[in-house]
Design a protein around this motif. Sequence first.
Motif, PDB file in Angstrom:
ATOM      1  N   PHE A 100       6.524  11.078  42.246  1.00 56.34           N
ATOM      2  CA  PHE A 100       6.439  12.514  41.962  1.00 56.34           C
ATOM      3  C   PHE A 100       7.623  12.989  41.143  1.00 56.34           C
ATOM      4  CE2 PHE A 100       8.989  12.306  45.830  1.00 56.34           C
ATOM      5  CZ  PHE A 100       9.969  13.266  45.622  1.00 56.34           C
ATOM      6  N   ARG A 101       7.437  14.160  40.549  1.00 57.01           N
ATOM      7  CA  ARG A 101       8.491  14.895  39.856  1.00 57.01           C
ATOM      8  C   ARG A 101       8.617  16.281  40.483  1.00 57.01           C
ATOM      9  NH1 ARG A 101       5.513  13.152  34.998  1.00 57.01           N
ATOM     10  NH2 ARG A 101       6.758  11.762  33.692  1.00 57.01           N
ATOM     11  N   ILE A 102       9.835  16.787  40.550  1.00 60.42           N
ATOM     12  CA  ILE A 102      10.037  18.191  40.893  1.00 60.42           C
ATOM     13  C   ILE A 102      10.335  18.923  39.591  1.00 60.42           C
ATOM     14  CG2 ILE A 102      11.390  19.867  42.190  1.00 60.42           C
ATOM     15  CD1 ILE A 102      11.956  17.745  44.248  1.00 60.42           C
ATOM     16  N   GLN A 103       9.500  19.894  39.289  1.00 63.65           N
ATOM     17  CA  GLN A 103       9.608  20.614  38.020  1.00 63.65           C
ATOM     18  C   GLN A 103      10.667  21.716  38.108  1.00 63.65           C
ATOM     19  OE1 GLN A 103       7.117  17.986  36.834  1.00 63.65           O
ATOM     20  NE2 GLN A 103       7.507  19.598  35.334  1.00 63.65           N
ATOM     21  N   GLU A 104      11.066  22.208  36.947  1.00 64.42           N
ATOM     22  CA  GLU A 104      12.018  23.316  36.906  1.00 64.42           C
ATOM     23  C   GLU A 104      11.405  24.567  37.544  1.00 64.42           C
ATOM     24  OE1 GLU A 104      15.033  23.197  36.252  1.00 64.42           O
ATOM     25  OE2 GLU A 104      15.480  21.725  34.703  1.00 64.42           O
ATOM     26  N   SER A 105      12.230  25.573  37.784  1.00 63.13           N
ATOM     27  CA  SER A 105      11.793  26.770  38.488  1.00 63.13           C
ATOM     28  C   SER A 105      10.639  27.465  37.766  1.00 63.13           C
ATOM     29  CB  SER A 105      12.952  27.749  38.630  1.00 63.13           C
ATOM     30  OG  SER A 105      12.499  28.973  39.188  1.00 63.13           O
ATOM     31  N   ARG A 106       9.640  27.825  38.542  1.00 57.61           N
ATOM     32  CA  ARG A 106       8.494  28.539  37.978  1.00 57.61           C
ATOM     33  C   ARG A 106       8.846  29.983  37.630  1.00 57.61           C
ATOM     34  NH1 ARG A 106       5.695  31.590  41.944  1.00 57.61           N
ATOM     35  NH2 ARG A 106       6.624  31.405  44.019  1.00 57.61           N
ATOM     36  N   PHE A 107      10.000  30.456  38.101  1.00 60.40           N
ATOM     37  CA  PHE A 107      10.416  31.819  37.794  1.00 60.40           C
ATOM     38  C   PHE A 107      11.017  31.931  36.397  1.00 60.40           C
ATOM     39  CE2 PHE A 107      10.678  31.618  42.495  1.00 60.40           C
ATOM     40  CZ  PHE A 107       9.712  32.569  42.771  1.00 60.40           C
ATOM     41  N   GLY A 108      11.445  30.794  35.841  1.00 58.40           N
ATOM     42  CA  GLY A 108      11.938  30.773  34.469  1.00 58.40           C
ATOM     43  C   GLY A 108      13.088  31.728  34.233  1.00 58.40           C
ATOM     44  N   GLY A 109      13.051  32.374  33.086  1.00 61.75           N
ATOM     45  CA  GLY A 109      14.128  33.280  32.707  1.00 61.75           C
ATOM     46  C   GLY A 109      14.599  32.975  31.303  1.00 61.75           C
ATOM     47  N   ALA A 110      15.375  33.870  30.733  1.00 58.20           N
ATOM     48  CA  ALA A 110      15.867  33.700  29.370  1.00 58.20           C
ATOM     49  C   ALA A 110      16.683  32.419  29.254  1.00 58.20           C
ATOM     50  CB  ALA A 110      16.714  34.903  28.968  1.00 58.20           C
ATOM     51  N   GLY A 111      16.336  31.593  28.292  1.00 53.30           N
ATOM     52  CA  GLY A 111      17.071  30.360  28.053  1.00 53.30           C
ATOM     53  C   GLY A 111      16.751  29.238  29.016  1.00 53.30           C
ATOM     54  N   GLN A 112      15.835  29.472  29.960  1.00 54.32           N
ATOM     55  CA  GLN A 112      15.481  28.444  30.932  1.00 54.32           C
ATOM     56  C   GLN A 112      14.303  27.610  30.430  1.00 54.32           C
ATOM     57  OE1 GLN A 112      17.309  27.897  33.802  1.00 54.32           O
ATOM     58  NE2 GLN A 112      18.616  29.373  32.746  1.00 54.32           N
ATOM     59  N   PRO A 113      14.290  26.306  30.736  1.00 54.98           N
ATOM     60  CA  PRO A 113      13.196  25.449  30.273  1.00 54.98           C
ATOM     61  C   PRO A 113      11.879  25.785  30.963  1.00 54.98           C
ATOM     62  CG  PRO A 113      14.630  24.246  31.767  1.00 54.98           C
ATOM     63  CD  PRO A 113      15.303  25.554  31.497  1.00 54.98           C
ATOM     64  N   ASP A 114      10.793  25.521  30.277  1.00 53.18           N
ATOM     65  CA  ASP A 114       9.454  25.752  30.813  1.00 53.18           C
ATOM     66  C   ASP A 114       9.177  24.726  31.907  1.00 53.18           C
ATOM     67  OD1 ASP A 114       6.757  26.054  31.341  1.00 53.18           O
ATOM     68  OD2 ASP A 114       6.144  26.104  29.243  1.00 53.18           O
ATOM     69  N   TRP A 115       8.851  25.182  33.103  1.00 49.67           N
ATOM     70  CA  TRP A 115       8.650  24.261  34.221  1.00 49.67           C
ATOM     71  C   TRP A 115       7.481  23.316  33.977  1.00 49.67           C
ATOM     72  CZ3 TRP A 115       4.183  23.681  36.988  1.00 49.67           C
ATOM     73  CH2 TRP A 115       3.251  24.723  36.978  1.00 49.67           C
ATOM     74  N   ARG A 116       6.528  23.706  33.170  1.00 45.96           N
ATOM     75  CA  ARG A 116       5.341  22.875  32.949  1.00 45.96           C
ATOM     76  C   ARG A 116       5.663  21.582  32.216  1.00 45.96           C
ATOM     77  NH1 ARG A 116       4.596  28.070  32.366  1.00 45.96           N
ATOM     78  NH2 ARG A 116       2.936  29.167  33.486  1.00 45.96           N
ATOM     79  N   THR A 117       6.754  21.578  31.471  1.00 48.73           N
ATOM     80  CA  THR A 117       7.101  20.403  30.666  1.00 48.73           C
ATOM     81  C   THR A 117       8.490  19.851  30.976  1.00 48.73           C
ATOM     82  OG1 THR A 117       7.841  21.901  28.903  1.00 48.73           O
ATOM     83  CG2 THR A 117       5.593  21.051  28.752  1.00 48.73           C
ATOM     84  N   ASN A 118       9.164  20.407  31.979  1.00 41.23           N
ATOM     85  CA  ASN A 118      10.518  19.952  32.300  1.00 41.23           C
ATOM     86  C   ASN A 118      10.674  19.762  33.802  1.00 41.23           C
ATOM     87  OD1 ASN A 118      12.393  20.318  29.672  1.00 41.23           O
ATOM     88  ND2 ASN A 118      10.832  21.926  29.711  1.00 41.23           N
ATOM     89  N   ASP A 119      11.258  18.619  34.186  1.00 42.34           N
ATOM     90  CA  ASP A 119      11.489  18.321  35.594  1.00 42.34           C
ATOM     91  C   ASP A 119      12.957  17.979  35.810  1.00 42.34           C
ATOM     92  OD1 ASP A 119      11.383  14.987  35.514  1.00 42.34           O
ATOM     93  OD2 ASP A 119      10.083  15.949  34.057  1.00 42.34           O
ATOM     94  N   TRP A 120      13.394  17.998  37.074  1.00 36.31           N
ATOM     95  CA  TRP A 120      14.815  17.746  37.348  1.00 36.31           C
ATOM     96  C   TRP A 120      15.070  16.657  38.381  1.00 36.31           C
ATOM     97  CZ3 TRP A 120      16.660  19.447  42.281  1.00 36.31           C
ATOM     98  CH2 TRP A 120      15.822  20.336  42.967  1.00 36.31           C
TER      99      TRP A 120
END
Length: 256
Positions: A147-167
């Motif tokens: 599995f992957r844990i994606q970036e925050s779905r809340f996003g924000g200015a300058g934050q990566p898109d969770w749909r294409t970025n994981d951490w």
Amino acid sequence: MQRRDFLSAAGLAGLGLSTGAMAALRLGAPTPFSFDALRARARALAAQPHVAAPTPAPDVVQRIDYDAHGKLRFDAAEALFASGPGAFPVTFFHLGRFFPAPVRMHRIERTAGDAFARELRYDPASFSMPADSPARQLPEGAGFAGFRIQESRFGGAGQPDWRTNDWVAFLGASYFRAIGELYQYGLSARGIAIDVAVPGRPEEFPAFTNFWFEPSPADRSVMTVYALLEGPSVTGAYRFTMRRGKAVVMDIDSTL
């Protein structure tokens, strides 16, 4: 709605568990969960001969080579926790030649202080795959590889898109890794290493066979993942408390 689906939804409602956010994923029946119970399960398995989970349709899995595996992408629209709770959706890796062992995934929900886990069922419709992909020949419920844990779905200015970025990613045996401040993955770590470079003795690779995911609605920076480790000479229960800040910090509790 089929009778089985209706009864499942009715049972969840009786437990106070939500059904709407789960609609995209196929989930099993709820069962009680606790870290203490996971430790007890690992202890019980340690007293029994080790039996590795069989690879489903191994001839088909062998045909999912590196190139074919790279074309299998989990649909972000069906990500676990895509609509919450918590900040971090979870997506899954498909089985393949280099990751043939099925790993069982579970979602944790709490109601009135009690925790319940529901297993996620493999559904090929959750993946985008070419029309000629051998993965289309896998049986229902084949399982996931990691599995992957994606970036925050809340996003924000300058934050990566969770749909294409994981951490964070867990894939293969007990391997896992996380990104750094520059959004790049570093070296992999392992839940345990046994007989590394021991003359005359092959290295053992115990594997995480089950994962349980619990988001933190109160703290948007935290995701907790529990894991069961199994191998020929060791079993273990793990709890990964992962915090996504400027980089990634993990607090890991384990009982072997």
